[in-house]
Design an enzyme around this catalytic site. Structure first.
Site, PDB file in Angstrom:
ATOM      1  CD  GLU A 323      47.125  44.904  31.908  1.00 51.60           C
ATOM      2  OE1 GLU A 323      47.734  45.988  31.834  1.00 51.60           O
ATOM      3  OE2 GLU A 323      47.613  43.905  32.456  1.00 51.60           O
ATOM      4  CG  HIS A 352      32.649  59.534  56.379  1.00 52.92           C
ATOM      5  ND1 HIS A 352      31.725  60.178  57.163  1.00 52.92           N
ATOM      6  CD2 HIS A 352      32.813  58.298  56.906  1.00 52.92           C
ATOM      7  CE1 HIS A 352      31.379  59.369  58.168  1.00 52.92           C
ATOM      8  NE2 HIS A 352      32.011  58.228  58.024  1.00 52.92           N
ATOM      9  CE  LYS A 456      53.693  48.613  27.648  1.00 50.23           C
ATOM     10  NZ  LYS A 456      53.983  47.193  27.689  1.00 50.23           N
TER      11      LYS A 456
END
Ligand SMILES: O=P(O)(O)OC[C@H]1O[C@](O)(CO)[C@@H](O)[C@@H]1O
Length: 525
Positions: A323, A352, A456
């Site tokens: 950000e 793994h 948004k």
């Protein structure tokens, strides 16, 4: 393991430790040229100057015309005015006192019993810090259990409410939002309120707001007479707010030594404020990001703490770096599309999973190993003669670092003595300062986030149009196709199809499926 003397020499040259705070950084396995220090000297100097100005209260976030004050939160003497210092100190004291009163049973639930649980409602920087702290440094049996509503996923919230069960009667909710207008958090707050109401518990006696003074949330809390309110300031960014009331109240309720947490960050600030570049861990980190990614974020940062408690650190850093640094424009308005992608989980577990690709696949990353010297607090035992589980963890870290280096894969190793409030504060402080320095090196504003607004806005438009689609659905007949719905509303047919499908999946519409999306028909219910 292969160790050559040139590796050993390079290690000694590029290993920096701060013994007094139990920290070291090893950049010897990064493939930078020595000339980096000289070629970047002017930018490095500017980064120090910028940081000094920022810490002194300059408008370091030019777009939003704001100061950037997260460094003051752990050393309020740095605050540019006496009023700000007093406000920082008073807020910290108030959050700690509030938590102490909750623990002592001076602040009680509506039924007169002690609070037993905390529910945090927040998202992004208003949740990630408290989540990291809860995972990393709360005691094994904390004074209060903790849950999070950090999304507007109703199913996720339902599961938490079900887990809390009747203990909602002794649950304290913290609604955390700097802006006080974030929709996910608003929804979470309303969902929490409904959960209390469903069990006949007075929500207002169980809820605390952490938000900007005068925000929508602040006004709501005042109108409803919530239990308490704590301020969040516009000069603290969400992603650097863990040392404001956003983080301190949750941490204190969890039994964390908050002052030690702040002291750790302050100690790292102090080290990286004065040391010369070759000993300055934050600047070295920023320079490594620069050299690995050629100043353009060409390589991802893979965060590999070999310690379960630090499993959320990569998630925390993901927001902090991506950000802050993921920007379209630089400070001169040029299009630069900057950023550094961050991911990771923990070692040795990740060996793994994706470490196979790190060693043999596309070489588009550098790793940051976080090594914790002390294996465990308990005595432990040997899993085979001469070896403990902790020896294995260490072996896997060193082995993976070597295996990566042997294939020309870069890595940095940070070492702390143990995971506690102080050392977590140090790590958070280190990366915050590295972000500040790196932002100067690449000339971007690390303290705004204009890109988030686009999503948004699009979501708001989508929701508005979904209301129109719902109203436009035919009540009878064969139903309407997405094209027929979209046309008169002047909206995109694909959007209309997704809206109608969502409404149908949730009982607000009826879908008659055709052979293709264009043939699907929708009716009101
Ligand atoms: O604390 P708020 O204002 O609810 O914001 C939550 C998060 O949303 C963002 O603003 C991004 O939308 C983050 O920067 C922030 O941490």
């Amino acid at each position: 393991m292969s160790t050559t003397s040139s590796h050993w020499d390079r290690f000694q040259k590029f290993f920096v430790r701060y013994p007094q705070i139990g920290f070291s950084i090893d950049i010897s396995r990064m493939a930078f040229e020595e000339g980096l220090f000289d070629s970047q000297a002017p930018s490095i100097e500017k980064a120090y100057v910028d940081m000094k100005a920022l810490e002194a209260g300059a408008i370091a976030n030019p777009d939003e015309g704001r100061m950037v004050g997260h460094y003051w939160l752990r050393n309020s003497d740095l605050a540019p005015t006496a009023e700000l210092k007093a406000e920082i100190d008073a807020t910290l004291d108030a959050t700690l006192a509030f938590a102490a009163e909750v623990h002592a049973g001076k602040i009680l639930a509506a039924n007169g019993q002690k609070f037993t649980r905390v529910l945090i409602v927040g998202i992004g920087g208003s949740a990630l810090g408290p989540q990291l702290v809860a995972q990393a440094i709360t005691p094994a049996t904390p004074p209060m259990a903790i849950d999070f509503f950090d999304n507007t996923d109703p199913d996720g919230m339902d599961r938490i409410v079900a887990q809390i069960g009747t203990e909602i009667a002794t649950t304290l909710t913290l609604v955390i939002s700097k802006s006080g207008g974030t929709k996910e958090t608003r929804n979470g707050m309303l969902e929490a309120q409904a959960a209390y109401q469903a069990q006949g518990v007075d929500f207002t006696k169980h809820v605390v707001a952490v938000t900007g003074v005068g925000s929508e949330l602040d006004k709501y809390a005042i109108a409803q007479g919530w239990l308490a309110r704590f301020p969040m300031w516009d000069w603290v960014g969400g992603r650097t707010s863990v040392m404001s009331a956003v983080g301190t109240i949750a941490a204190a309720l969890q039994g964390v030594d908050v002052r030690q947490f702040l002291a750790g960050a302050a100690a790292m600030d102090a080290e990286t404020r004065t040391r010369p570049t070759r000993e300055n861990a934050a600047m070295l980190l920023a320079l490594m990001w620069y050299s690995a990614g050629m100043g353009k974020g060409a390589k991802d940062m893979v965060v590999l703490p070999y310690k379960d408690r630090l499993v959320l650190f990569s998630k925390y850093l993901q927001q902090l770096l991506m950000e802050s640094l993921g920007k379209e424009h630089d400070l001169d308005g040029q299009v630069v599309n900057q950023g550094i992608a961050v991911y990771g989980n923990k070692g040795s577990t990740d060996q793994h999973a994706y470490v196979q690709q790190l060693r043999d696949g596309v070489n588009n990353f550098f790793a940051v190993f976080i090594q914790v010297s002390k294996s465990r607090d308990t005595a432990g035992f040997e899993v085979e003669p001469g070896y403990t589980s902790g020896d294995y963890l260490q072996g896997f870290l060193r082995g993976t670092r070597t295996a990566l280096a042997d294939k020309g894969r870069e890595s940095i190793t940070l070492t702390i003595q143990e995971v506690n409030a102080f050392s977590l504060g140090m790590l958070v402080g280190l990366f915050e300062r590295a972000v500040s320095f790196y932002a100067t090196l690449i000339n971007v504003n690390a303290y705004h986030q204009p890109g988030v607004e686009a999503g948004k806005k699009a979501a708001t438009d989508f929701l508005k149009q979904m209301g129109q689609v719902l109203a436009a659905l035919p009540a009878t007949g064969v139903g309407a196709t997405a094209d027929e719905i979209a046309g008169p509303l002047g909206i995109d047919a694909e959007d209309a199809w997704h809206m109608a499908s969502h409404l149908a999946a949730n009982g607000k519409a009826k879908a008659l499926e055709g052979n293709t999306p264009a043939e699907d028909r929708f009716l009101a219910v």
